[in-house]
Design an enzyme around this catalytic site. Sequence first.
Site, PDB file in Angstrom:
ATOM      1  N   PHE A 149      21.484  45.256  -3.147  1.00 49.66           N
ATOM      2  CA  PHE A 149      22.154  45.225  -4.506  1.00 49.66           C
ATOM      3  C   PHE A 149      21.679  43.882  -5.052  1.00 49.66           C
ATOM      4  CE2 PHE A 149      25.495  43.640  -2.634  1.00 49.66           C
ATOM      5  CZ  PHE A 149      26.264  42.601  -3.390  1.00 49.66           C
ATOM      6  N   LYS A 173      12.784  52.319  -1.865  1.00 48.74           N
ATOM      7  CA  LYS A 173      14.385  52.897  -1.692  1.00 48.74           C
ATOM      8  C   LYS A 173      15.311  51.682  -2.340  1.00 48.74           C
ATOM      9  CE  LYS A 173      17.878  53.148   0.012  1.00 48.74           C
ATOM     10  NZ  LYS A 173      19.193  52.849  -0.850  1.00 48.74           N
ATOM     11  N   GLU A 176      21.465  51.675  -4.108  1.00 47.72           N
ATOM     12  CA  GLU A 176      22.217  52.648  -4.976  1.00 47.72           C
ATOM     13  C   GLU A 176      23.167  52.245  -5.836  1.00 47.72           C
ATOM     14  OE1 GLU A 176      22.319  52.022  -1.838  1.00 47.72           O
ATOM     15  OE2 GLU A 176      23.994  53.412  -0.751  1.00 47.72           O
ATOM     16  N   ARG A 177      23.454  50.853  -5.770  1.00 49.72           N
ATOM     17  CA  ARG A 177      24.444  50.333  -6.595  1.00 49.72           C
ATOM     18  C   ARG A 177      23.619  49.904  -7.803  1.00 49.72           C
ATOM     19  NH1 ARG A 177      26.831  46.470  -1.995  1.00 49.72           N
ATOM     20  NH2 ARG A 177      26.729  48.086  -0.283  1.00 49.72           N
ATOM     21  N   SER A 226      22.190  43.559   4.720  1.00 48.47           N
ATOM     22  CA  SER A 226      22.872  43.003   5.807  1.00 48.47           C
ATOM     23  C   SER A 226      22.374  43.086   7.087  1.00 48.47           C
ATOM     24  CB  SER A 226      24.164  43.739   5.700  1.00 48.47           C
ATOM     25  OG  SER A 226      24.161  45.082   5.925  1.00 48.47           O
ATOM     26  N   CYS A 281      21.948  35.719  -0.504  1.00 53.62           N
ATOM     27  CA  CYS A 281      21.800  35.591   0.623  1.00 53.62           C
ATOM     28  C   CYS A 281      21.554  33.847   1.077  1.00 53.62           C
ATOM     29  CB  CYS A 281      20.513  36.163   1.355  1.00 53.62           C
ATOM     30  SG  CYS A 281      18.948  35.887   0.385  1.00 53.62           S
ATOM     31  N   GLU A 384      29.764  36.808   7.238  1.00 48.65           N
ATOM     32  CA  GLU A 384      29.252  36.630   5.811  1.00 48.65           C
ATOM     33  C   GLU A 384      30.265  37.175   4.912  1.00 48.65           C
ATOM     34  OE1 GLU A 384      25.983  38.892   4.691  1.00 48.65           O
ATOM     35  OE2 GLU A 384      25.068  37.374   3.529  1.00 48.65           O
TER      36      GLU A 384
END
Length: 499
Positions: A149, A173, A176-177, A226, A281, A384
């Site tokens: 996301f 893909k 979805e957020r 993640s 990240c 994290e």
Amino acid sequence: MQELSHFIGGKRVAGKSGRFADVWNPATGEVQAKVPLASKDELDAAVAAAAEAQPRWGATNPQRRARVMMEFVRLINRDMEKLAEALSREHGKTLPDAKGDIQRGLEVVEFCIGAPHLLKGEFTDSAGPGIDMYSMRQPLGVVAGITPFNFPAMIPMWKMAPALACGNAFILKPSERDPSVPLMLAELLQEAGLPDGVLQVVNGDKEVVDAILDNRTVMAVGFVGSTPIAEYIYSRGCANGKRVQCFGGAKNHMIVMPDADMDQAADALVGAGYGAAGERCMAISVAVPVGDKTADALIEKLVPRIEKLKVGPYTDGNDVDYGPLVTPQAKERVLSLVQSGIDQGAELVVDGRNFNLQGYEQGFFVGPHLFDRVTTEMDIYRQEIFGPVLSQVRAGSYEDALRVAMDNEYGNGVAIFTRDGDTARDFAHRVNVGMIGVNVPIPVPLAYHTFGGWKKSGFGDLNQHGTDSFRFYTRTKTVTSRWPSGLKEGGEFYFRAMD
Ligand code: NAD
């Protein structure tokens, strides 16, 4: 309520599964759209259509494919404002930061315009008498990308541009957020001349990810997200015989030597620690000053800078420093980690827990936090956090600071701030981390270098973008060819060395 779609066969297609996820506006706390979550059957149909479209695209000469990328670059620049607004509305990051997200993706598309050069093979003339040998890079077929996301424009572009420029069909893909920008990018690629079916955007969750991993036609999977999901995708994808590269989470350290320019170091830490609300990240989440004097000086410089940070919605203009977190769950998780830091004995120097923004009380905002005297056993160090929380771990010496960074299980980025070239050089050589900054806090390599972390931040043997991406999305075929000069010889039954 807006209902989003997939992008299949060159157009937006409604979901058929009947399952949806909420897409929030993180600044207001409202659900602004529903995104369909595809079923295995929908994914398999999208892959089958992509497999039909791919051979023609793969046989299109690389220069023509590159021209589609050129036009894509022009269209993204044309629509920059619109894309940035859609991105900020779903992600929450500020508009300048949204434009940076798009720009860093765009630069990889620009790099991919060099496909004709990057796809050139190797040739050995006269490897033996009358024998030539050449290697070519061919597309894999249908490949897929699963993206996070936090960079909803940049990372889809990092994945799809090289894959498409190499002649593959691509299944994206996205997260979805925040799925709107990936859908808009697919439309722009189609407007740029990409044939229908060559790029399919299939929205969804674990069900569709598993369908990708198990689909026999999908030859390669690139993932960013993640670490636990990266490990899962890497092992399941590899077990199914696919080529897989997965880029995972991070805990990035910034070593501050006693000779560093403290103002410069504090400015860098504030930008790299709190920018994008820490949802990067490559964010710096741990400062490691060497010596107590350096640590005290750093805290003194950091506190006023942190207290001045402007937290707000992207609609409040360009002087907002960072926006809300992406979901209510993300906010809850960050606040519970802050509580664990307090409980485990870290010193909370700046407390952002009671941050409140008038008119946006339901938004997912979290004020900036600064912890001092954090130890490497604490949860706020080990996990994290992915929020606006900076931890200071005090080190007694340069060797101690180096060891802290090296012992951490993640290895995405790391920085050192010093005026001493010898220390900087020693650090860059010895530290076991993929991307190093010397007096640079977020050392994200540009498009023509490669991006990738070590240890639990990266799985697979090739990095993202740069020349590695052209390796990842192609396979080598080597031809040994002889055109006899007329005399036919009998068969040979030994393994021949070239004379
Ligand atoms: P995430 O792992 O939750 O999701 C990433 C993708 O995996 C999404 O598309 C999601 O739908 C899918 N997914 C989620 N759960 C799944 C499951 N159980 N099975 C299969 N698929 C699943 O990550 P996120 O929260 O979207 O992104 C933030 C994370 O990404 C952070 O850890 C961050 O460090 C990392 N990240 C890494 C890099 C890098 O290059 N190393 C870059 C950006 C973000």
